[in-house]
Scaffold this motif. Structure first.
Motif, PDB file in Angstrom:
ATOM      1  N   PHE A   7       0.848  -1.267  -0.052  1.00 35.30           N
ATOM      2  CA  PHE A   7       0.024  -0.123  -0.071  1.00 35.30           C
ATOM      3  C   PHE A   7       0.934   1.310  -0.038  1.00 35.30           C
ATOM      4  CE2 PHE A   7      -2.070   3.398   2.263  1.00 35.30           C
ATOM      5  CZ  PHE A   7      -3.502   3.621   1.624  1.00 35.30           C
ATOM      6  N   ILE A   8       2.043   1.381   0.691  1.00 41.49           N
ATOM      7  CA  ILE A   8       2.822   2.289   1.033  1.00 41.49           C
ATOM      8  C   ILE A   8       3.469   2.679  -0.362  1.00 41.49           C
ATOM      9  CG2 ILE A   8       4.823   3.457   2.046  1.00 41.49           C
ATOM     10  CD1 ILE A   8       4.074   2.016   4.365  1.00 41.49           C
ATOM     11  N   ILE A   9       4.126   1.567  -1.160  1.00 46.41           N
ATOM     12  CA  ILE A   9       4.765   1.736  -2.395  1.00 46.41           C
ATOM     13  C   ILE A   9       3.824   2.162  -3.427  1.00 46.41           C
ATOM     14  CG2 ILE A   9       5.880   0.553  -4.251  1.00 46.41           C
ATOM     15  CD1 ILE A   9       7.094  -1.332  -1.920  1.00 46.41           C
ATOM     16  N   ILE A  10       2.655   1.693  -3.494  1.00 48.21           N
ATOM     17  CA  ILE A  10       1.469   1.758  -4.687  1.00 48.21           C
ATOM     18  C   ILE A  10       1.259   3.476  -4.236  1.00 48.21           C
ATOM     19  CG2 ILE A  10      -0.633   1.582  -5.484  1.00 48.21           C
ATOM     20  CD1 ILE A  10      -0.287  -1.379  -4.852  1.00 48.21           C
ATOM     21  N   PHE A  11       0.828   3.745  -3.151  1.00 47.74           N
ATOM     22  CA  PHE A  11       0.103   5.197  -2.688  1.00 47.74           C
ATOM     23  C   PHE A  11       1.412   6.153  -3.063  1.00 47.74           C
ATOM     24  CE2 PHE A  11       0.709   8.967   0.333  1.00 47.74           C
ATOM     25  CZ  PHE A  11      -0.623   9.384   0.021  1.00 47.74           C
ATOM     26  N   GLY A  12       2.752   5.737  -2.773  1.00 48.00           N
ATOM     27  CA  GLY A  12       3.777   6.682  -2.818  1.00 48.00           C
ATOM     28  C   GLY A  12       4.151   6.947  -4.189  1.00 48.00           C
ATOM     29  N   VAL A  13       4.134   5.688  -5.034  1.00 49.76           N
ATOM     30  CA  VAL A  13       4.428   6.022  -6.407  1.00 49.76           C
ATOM     31  C   VAL A  13       3.423   6.845  -7.385  1.00 49.76           C
ATOM     32  CG1 VAL A  13       4.665   4.697  -8.726  1.00 49.76           C
ATOM     33  CG2 VAL A  13       5.929   3.891  -6.559  1.00 49.76           C
ATOM     34  N   LEU A  14       2.210   6.535  -6.864  1.00 50.55           N
ATOM     35  CA  LEU A  14       0.913   7.307  -7.635  1.00 50.55           C
ATOM     36  C   LEU A  14       1.038   8.763  -7.475  1.00 50.55           C
ATOM     37  CD1 LEU A  14       0.086   4.508  -8.356  1.00 50.55           C
ATOM     38  CD2 LEU A  14      -2.396   5.071  -7.679  1.00 50.55           C
ATOM     39  N   VAL A  15       1.308   9.092  -5.980  1.00 47.31           N
ATOM     40  CA  VAL A  15       1.150  10.529  -5.588  1.00 47.31           C
ATOM     41  C   VAL A  15       2.647  11.164  -6.341  1.00 47.31           C
ATOM     42  CG1 VAL A  15       1.373  11.949  -3.617  1.00 47.31           C
ATOM     43  CG2 VAL A  15      -0.151  10.100  -3.625  1.00 47.31           C
ATOM     44  N   PHE A  16       3.657  10.249  -5.936  1.00 46.24           N
ATOM     45  CA  PHE A  16       4.818  10.952  -6.483  1.00 46.24           C
ATOM     46  C   PHE A  16       4.916  11.276  -7.831  1.00 46.24           C
ATOM     47  CE2 PHE A  16       8.946  10.576  -8.691  1.00 46.24           C
ATOM     48  CZ  PHE A  16       9.811  11.336  -7.896  1.00 46.24           C
ATOM     49  N   VAL A  17       4.314  10.373  -8.774  1.00 47.56           N
ATOM     50  CA  VAL A  17       4.246  10.570 -10.343  1.00 47.56           C
ATOM     51  C   VAL A  17       3.242  11.745 -10.503  1.00 47.56           C
ATOM     52  CG1 VAL A  17       3.429   9.712 -12.554  1.00 47.56           C
ATOM     53  CG2 VAL A  17       4.799   8.404 -11.182  1.00 47.56           C
ATOM     54  N   HIS A  18       2.086  12.040  -9.845  1.00 46.48           N
ATOM     55  CA  HIS A  18       1.305  12.995 -10.181  1.00 46.48           C
ATOM     56  C   HIS A  18       2.014  14.393  -9.928  1.00 46.48           C
ATOM     57  CE1 HIS A  18      -2.771  14.850  -9.860  1.00 46.48           C
ATOM     58  NE2 HIS A  18      -2.328  15.580  -9.047  1.00 46.48           N
ATOM     59  N   GLU A  19       2.546  14.413  -8.626  1.00 45.87           N
ATOM     60  CA  GLU A  19       3.157  15.775  -7.987  1.00 45.87           C
ATOM     61  C   GLU A  19       4.449  15.888  -9.073  1.00 45.87           C
ATOM     62  OE1 GLU A  19       1.628  17.693  -6.491  1.00 45.87           O
ATOM     63  OE2 GLU A  19      -0.105  16.270  -5.684  1.00 45.87           O
ATOM     64  N   TRP A  20       5.030  14.933  -9.290  1.00 43.14           N
ATOM     65  CA  TRP A  20       6.333  15.215 -10.309  1.00 43.14           C
ATOM     66  C   TRP A  20       5.991  15.805 -11.593  1.00 43.14           C
ATOM     67  CZ3 TRP A  20       7.702  12.748 -14.946  1.00 43.14           C
ATOM     68  CH2 TRP A  20       9.188  12.707 -15.260  1.00 43.14           C
ATOM     69  N   GLY A  21       4.651  15.474 -12.252  1.00 41.69           N
ATOM     70  CA  GLY A  21       4.186  16.060 -13.468  1.00 41.69           C
ATOM     71  C   GLY A  21       3.902  17.611 -12.973  1.00 41.69           C
ATOM     72  N   HIS A  22       3.256  17.875 -12.072  1.00 42.46           N
ATOM     73  CA  HIS A  22       3.158  19.290 -11.561  1.00 42.46           C
ATOM     74  C   HIS A  22       4.633  19.956 -11.572  1.00 42.46           C
ATOM     75  CE1 HIS A  22      -0.961  19.139 -11.072  1.00 42.46           C
ATOM     76  NE2 HIS A  22      -1.138  18.624  -9.910  1.00 42.46           N
ATOM     77  N   LEU A  23       5.651  19.349 -10.825  1.00 41.45           N
ATOM     78  CA  LEU A  23       6.839  20.178 -10.549  1.00 41.45           C
ATOM     79  C   LEU A  23       7.490  20.240 -11.749  1.00 41.45           C
ATOM     80  CD1 LEU A  23       8.925  20.822  -8.491  1.00 41.45           C
ATOM     81  CD2 LEU A  23       9.844  18.341  -8.571  1.00 41.45           C
ATOM     82  N   ILE A  24       7.697  19.337 -12.761  1.00 37.77           N
ATOM     83  CA  ILE A  24       8.374  19.223 -14.024  1.00 37.77           C
ATOM     84  C   ILE A  24       7.834  20.526 -14.983  1.00 37.77           C
ATOM     85  CG2 ILE A  24       9.023  18.266 -16.086  1.00 37.77           C
ATOM     86  CD1 ILE A  24      10.585  17.387 -13.549  1.00 37.77           C
ATOM     87  N   PHE A  25       6.696  20.471 -15.078  1.00 39.08           N
ATOM     88  CA  PHE A  25       6.006  21.544 -15.970  1.00 39.08           C
ATOM     89  C   PHE A  25       6.178  22.906 -15.354  1.00 39.08           C
ATOM     90  CE2 PHE A  25       4.941  17.789 -18.435  1.00 39.08           C
ATOM     91  CZ  PHE A  25       4.666  18.444 -19.686  1.00 39.08           C
ATOM     92  N   ALA A  26       6.053  23.078 -14.065  1.00 40.86           N
ATOM     93  CA  ALA A  26       6.141  24.530 -13.364  1.00 40.86           C
ATOM     94  C   ALA A  26       7.629  24.847 -13.631  1.00 40.86           C
ATOM     95  CB  ALA A  26       5.679  24.204 -12.021  1.00 40.86           C
ATOM     96  N   LYS A  27       8.778  24.049 -13.189  1.00 40.22           N
ATOM     97  CA  LYS A  27       9.992  24.424 -13.572  1.00 40.22           C
ATOM     98  C   LYS A  27      10.325  24.773 -14.747  1.00 40.22           C
ATOM     99  CE  LYS A  27      11.999  21.917  -9.487  1.00 40.22           C
ATOM    100  NZ  LYS A  27      12.956  23.154  -8.954  1.00 40.22           N
ATOM    101  N   ARG A  28       9.738  23.955 -15.847  1.00 43.59           N
ATOM    102  CA  ARG A  28       9.669  24.298 -17.210  1.00 43.59           C
ATOM    103  C   ARG A  28       9.440  25.850 -17.332  1.00 43.59           C
ATOM    104  NH1 ARG A  28       8.380  19.641 -21.384  1.00 43.59           N
ATOM    105  NH2 ARG A  28       8.953  21.469 -22.658  1.00 43.59           N
ATOM    106  N   ALA A  29       8.465  26.020 -16.835  1.00 41.55           N
ATOM    107  CA  ALA A  29       7.727  27.226 -17.247  1.00 41.55           C
ATOM    108  C   ALA A  29       8.664  28.556 -16.272  1.00 41.55           C
ATOM    109  CB  ALA A  29       6.435  27.487 -16.666  1.00 41.55           C
ATOM    110  N   GLY A  30       9.518  28.173 -15.365  1.00 40.89           N
ATOM    111  CA  GLY A  30      10.371  28.974 -14.524  1.00 40.89           C
ATOM    112  C   GLY A  30       9.755  29.463 -13.550  1.00 40.89           C
TER     113      GLY A  30
END
Length: 419
Positions: A7-30
């Motif tokens: 449960f911890i691994i699945i939850f962690g991976v799903l949330v990590f990937v979701h927030e990583w998407g926000h992070l990468i595109f936000a950083k690309r926008a400066g």
């Protein structure tokens, strides 16, 4: 314990990937991203890399990326404040000491007359030793407040979320759910390559260790030509004959490594939904191929997306009740059941949960990504953004209602599984 880890691994991976998407595109926008968090509540673990603090928090109910400008800046330098200034090699202010200034003997202490740390990036003030001379100090775009010995990066307006184009802001928000769909596709493709996808061919897949097929001498990848002189060409035809013949001997004409042979086997009688059927302990054949796996992954991602959207639609129209929703407790119990069936089924479950997370976040509900995208759509139509304070209030109310819904769903899960 295995369920907890799964449960911890699945939850962690799903949330990590979701927030990583926000992070990468936000950083690309400066955009200056102050924090990347998994979970809510008190910090359990944190470290800083470049501009961003990465944290794991106590409550496993989501995550967030804190972007500069989304919330009011925590520190506001006003006229009359006494602050310390530290300078870089270019003579620009790169650190503004807010308190405990005696710990920074090299700092120039001034009384602030005017400060603009968003647009002009300047501070005007009087040195305490010369209260007659007003001096203007240029503040570096990469500068920090120092509060209680901790550095907090100053965010010029051009590094804030609101300064970016509508398209950049839209992608920074949409990227979270988008990455959940990408993750699901990758998992389905990986499973297709490693585990394979079922194919409707007249071949035998894996054999169960205690089944009649293994005892009779069958092997995986045997090609079935005929059963009792009945020619077969698909897996469905094989299954139909076996299920219709419980406790009756069947003669399989098969081909193995270019050689033909006949193998008799008697299907074991098995009770299924009050009906007796024959089984011999053989799984459907699987095909492992990148060429097959990639398009099948796309089809499976689309299929699950459609099914979940239909389910959400039934919930909205009242065909499903709120009692049928599952929160973290319900997902944990489902993960416990799936984990007993092996790693491949658990991975498939993770892919389905990832799609579900992506769809839920795209719903036009305040505080969710879909709610934010809804405000962007309104901005595109009217040609100007909605007042930030009004939008923030709507999202705050939406977040409070979501937390209330989470409590209700969690309580229903506890009653269903433990009471």
């Amino acid at each position: 314990m295995e369920t907890v880890i799964s449960f911890i691994i699945i939850f962690g991976v799903l949330v990590f990937v979701h927030e990583w998407g926000h992070l990468i595109f936000a950083k690309r926008a400066g955009i200056l991203c102050r924090e990347f968090a998994i979970g809510f509540g008190p910090k359990v673990f944190s470290f800083k890399k470049n501009e961003t603090v990465y944290t794991i928090r106590l409550l496993p109910i989501g995550g967030f990326v804190r972007m500069a400008g989304e919330d009011p800046e925590m520190i506001d330098v006003k006229a009359g404040y006494h602050v310390g200034l530290l300078f870089n090699e270019q003579g620009e202010v790169n650190k503004v000491v807010i308190n405990n200034k005696d710990k920074y003997p090299d700092a120039k202490i001034i009384e602030v007359e005017h400060a603009d740390l968003e647009h002009e990036m300047i501070i005007k003030g009087y040195e305490l030793s010369d209260e007659e001379t007003l001096t203007l100090y240029k503040v570096s775009d990469e500068s920090y407040f120092i509060v209680d010995g901790q550095e907090v990066q100053i965010a010029p307006y051009k590094r804030q979320f609101a300064s970016k184009t509508l398209w950049q802001r839209t992608m920074a928000i949409f990227a979270g759910p988008m990455m959940n769909f990408v993750l699901a596709f990758i998992i389905f493709a990986f499973l297709g390559i490693v585990h394979g996808y079922p194919v409707n061919e007249a071949k035998l897949g894996d054999l169960t260790p205690d089944g009649p097929a293994l005892a009779a001498g069958f092997q995986k990848d045997d090609t079935v030509i005929a059963i009792n002189d009945t020619t077969v060409s698909t897996w469905e035809e094989i299954v139909a004959i076996i299920q219709a013949s419980p406790s009756e001997e069947l003669l399989f004409h098969i081909e193995r490594n270019g050689q033909s042979m006949n193998i008799p086997v008697t299907p074991k009688a098995d009770e299924v939904d009050g009906e007796t059927r024959g089984i011999i302990g053989v799984y459907m054949p699987m095909e492992k191929s990148i060429v097959t796996a990639i398009p099948r992954a796309g089809v499976e991602t689309y299929t699950w997306t459609k099914e979940i959207i239909i389910g959400v639609g039934k919930l909205v129209t009242g065909q499903f009740s709120i009692d049928m929703l599952s929160g973290p407790v319900g997902i944990y119990k489902s993960t416990e059941v799936v984990a007993e069936s092996g790693i491949f089924l658990l991975m498939r479950w993770a892919a389905v949960l990832s799609i579900n997370l992506g769809i839920i976040n795209l719903l036009p509900i305040p505080a969710l990504d879909g709610g934010r995208l809804m405000f962007f759509a309104v901005e595109a139509v009217r040609g100007k953004p909605i007042d930030r304070h009004k939008e923030g209030l709507v999202h705050l109310i939406g977040f409070a209602l979501l937390m209330l819904l989470m409590l209700v769903v969690t309580w229903n899960d506890i009653q269903r599984f433990f009471l």
